[in-house]
Motif scaffolding. Structure first.
Motif, PDB file in Angstrom:
ATOM      1  N   ARG A  69       0.792  -1.201   0.071  1.00 56.47           N
ATOM      2  CA  ARG A  69       0.135   0.064   0.043  1.00 56.47           C
ATOM      3  C   ARG A  69       0.990   1.117   0.012  1.00 56.47           C
ATOM      4  N   HIS A  70       0.431   2.213  -0.938  1.00 54.79           N
ATOM      5  CA  HIS A  70       1.420   3.339  -1.073  1.00 54.79           C
ATOM      6  C   HIS A  70       0.498   4.312  -0.518  1.00 54.79           C
ATOM      7  N   ARG A  71       0.701   4.994   0.739  1.00 57.09           N
ATOM      8  CA  ARG A  71      -0.127   5.891   1.343  1.00 57.09           C
ATOM      9  C   ARG A  71       0.248   7.214   0.892  1.00 57.09           C
ATOM     10  N   LEU A  72      -0.885   8.000   0.674  1.00 53.80           N
ATOM     11  CA  LEU A  72      -0.631   9.420  -0.360  1.00 53.80           C
ATOM     12  C   LEU A  72      -0.935  10.490   0.678  1.00 53.80           C
ATOM     13  N   ALA A  73      -0.344  11.663   0.447  1.00 55.90           N
ATOM     14  CA  ALA A  73      -0.887  12.802   1.000  1.00 55.90           C
ATOM     15  C   ALA A  73      -2.276  13.389   0.335  1.00 55.90           C
ATOM     16  N   SER A  74      -2.566  13.072  -0.820  1.00 57.43           N
ATOM     17  CA  SER A  74      -3.711  13.363  -1.141  1.00 57.43           C
ATOM     18  C   SER A  74      -4.273  12.275  -2.416  1.00 57.43           C
ATOM     19  N   PRO A  75      -5.431  12.247  -2.549  1.00 60.86           N
ATOM     20  CA  PRO A  75      -6.028  11.109  -3.357  1.00 60.86           C
ATOM     21  C   PRO A  75      -5.288  11.581  -4.872  1.00 60.86           C
ATOM     22  N   ILE A  76      -5.318  10.424  -5.548  1.00 57.47           N
ATOM     23  CA  ILE A  76      -5.035  10.246  -7.175  1.00 57.47           C
ATOM     24  C   ILE A  76      -6.303  10.438  -8.018  1.00 57.47           C
ATOM     25  N   PRO A  77      -6.363  11.288  -8.767  1.00 53.84           N
ATOM     26  CA  PRO A  77      -7.738  11.437  -9.536  1.00 53.84           C
ATOM     27  C   PRO A  77      -8.006   9.948 -10.278  1.00 53.84           C
TER      28      PRO A  77
END
Length: 402
Positions: A69-77
């Motif tokens: 799982r690559h946790r992100l600072a903001s969602p990818i469209p």
């Protein structure tokens, strides 16, 4: 493991992958799973990689139920299904240096004194290992550190590969693997054979200098703190700058720095003792002046004084000096400030228990304290005028003397 690019080549910095899953963690953090990845997930004592997927920051990577799982600072469209990934190489290479350095240092401890490593933690500033040793002498410390750096300077190859049970049985492992499948072994020929899933450089020379910074006892073992490579260089640069600044302040050379510091400490201690003696002499004179003007109460001399600039320790020193000079004195002393501090004392010729006096006075200021019949102290809230508190104690004393 073919989708784990960091296992195929630890030097891969960029890659392209498809999004195979999107999700949100319980804390609201968005994540994606990719068809392949160069991002190393947290594991085996090594922190995860950071970096970017497109323009989106990857803030954490973890393997959960077999997926990375690559946790992100903001969602990818949603419309973005293919992504360009790039890892933070400075962070990754730092972890490679520190992790390989740990292998080398642990193997050196095993070779030099037969001490195995039982724990490893790769922190942001420092790295620690717990070594099964009863004590660590300077001689062992230096021998292990020298052996570790010798391995670095020999620039031996470091290889890592997955092995089957048949090959695993032929390898002189330093420790047994903690998993039963997909076993990966990191090898420094003729020195270290270690089951490990972390990332490592291709040669020991890339680890750079290995420097032990200190140690402490921890749960029956020895916990060492160390750093490698660029961390070690930054640490040396910082400490060298400190040495230059201190040498400049003390107007001495690096070689004379310790001797100069020792001289300054000795001078400080001498001045401190001299100052304490002067303060004692001044206090003796001050107490004598107060005693000369002391009131009489029930056949004893009474010093009822409120100070505004003294600690409870200074009140105690005043009281000790007073009873030493006058065995017929009773001291009711207070110091105002954020708290109201009280010290009561009596001379050897006075038959009054001042700990009872202070016990009966402290409730006025919601205070706590204690002591014995000759001297007691306590403190509380300055919720009443100090003269009112001392007058209360004075009335209690008067009753006790009658």
């Amino acid at each position: 493991m073919k989708d784990r690019l960091y296992y195929q080549d630890a030097y891969v910095k960029t890659f392209t992958a498809e999004v195979t899953k999107r999700g949100v963690e319980e804390n609201g953090t968005p994540y994606v799973v990719l068809s392949q990845t160069a991002f190393y997930p947290t594991g085996g004592g090594q922190p995860s990689d950071h970096g970017h997927l497109g323009e989106t920051r990857v803030i954490d990577v973890e393997e959960v139920d077999g997926e990375v799982r690559h946790r992100l600072a903001s969602p990818i469209p949603e419309e973005m299904v293919q992504l360009e990934g790039s890892i933070d190489w400075e962070r990754r290479f730092d972890h490679m240096q520190q992790h390989a350095g740990q292998h080398i240092l642990s193997a050196s401890f095993l070779e030099v004194v037969g001490a195995e490593t039982v724990a490893f933690h790769l922190g942001k500033e420092r790295v620690t290992i717990d070594v099964r040793l009863d004590e660590l002498t300077p001689e062992v410390w230096e021998a292990v550190e020298q052996r570790a750096n010798q391995i670095v300077l020999e620039n031996r190859p470091i290889s890592a590969r997955f092995v089957d049970d048949e090959e695993l049985a032929t390898l002189p492992l330093k420790k047994q693997p903690t998993v039963t499948e997909n076993i990966r072994v990191v090898i420094i020929p003729d020195f270290d054979y270690n089951p490990c899933g972390g990332t490592h450089p291709a040669h020991t020379g890339e680890v750079g200098m290995i420097k032990i910074l200190g140690w402490e006892r921890h749960r029956g073992n020895i916990r060492l703190e160390f750093i490698c490579g660029w961390r070690a260089l930054r640490d040396y640069t910082r400490k060298q700058a400190m040495v230059r600044e201190v040498s400049k302040l003390l107007m001495t050379s690096d070689a004379e720095l310790i001797a100069q510091a020792e001289r300054l400490v000795a001078e400080r201690d001498t001045m401190k003792q001299s100052l304490l003696e002067k303060e004692r002499q001044l206090l003796e004179v001050e107490v004598r002046q107060y005693l000369a003007q002391a009131d009489q109460l029930g056949g004893v001399r009474l010093l009822e004084i409120a100070f505004s600039d003294r600690s409870i320790q200074q009140l105690q020193q005043f009281a000790h000096q007073a009873v030493a000079q006058a065995p017929d004195v009773v001291c009711l002393l207070a110091a105002t400030g954020e708290k109201l501090q009280l010290v009561f004392a009596r001379g050897a010729e006075v038959d009054v228990a001042v700990n009872q006096l202070i016990k009966d006075t402290l409730p006025l200021i919601d205070g706590k304290g204690g002591g014995n019949a000759a001297m007691a102290q306590g403190g509380g809230q300055p919720n009443r005028p100090v003269h009112e508190v001392l007058d209360h104690a004075k009335q209690l004393l008067k009753a006790a003397l009658s």
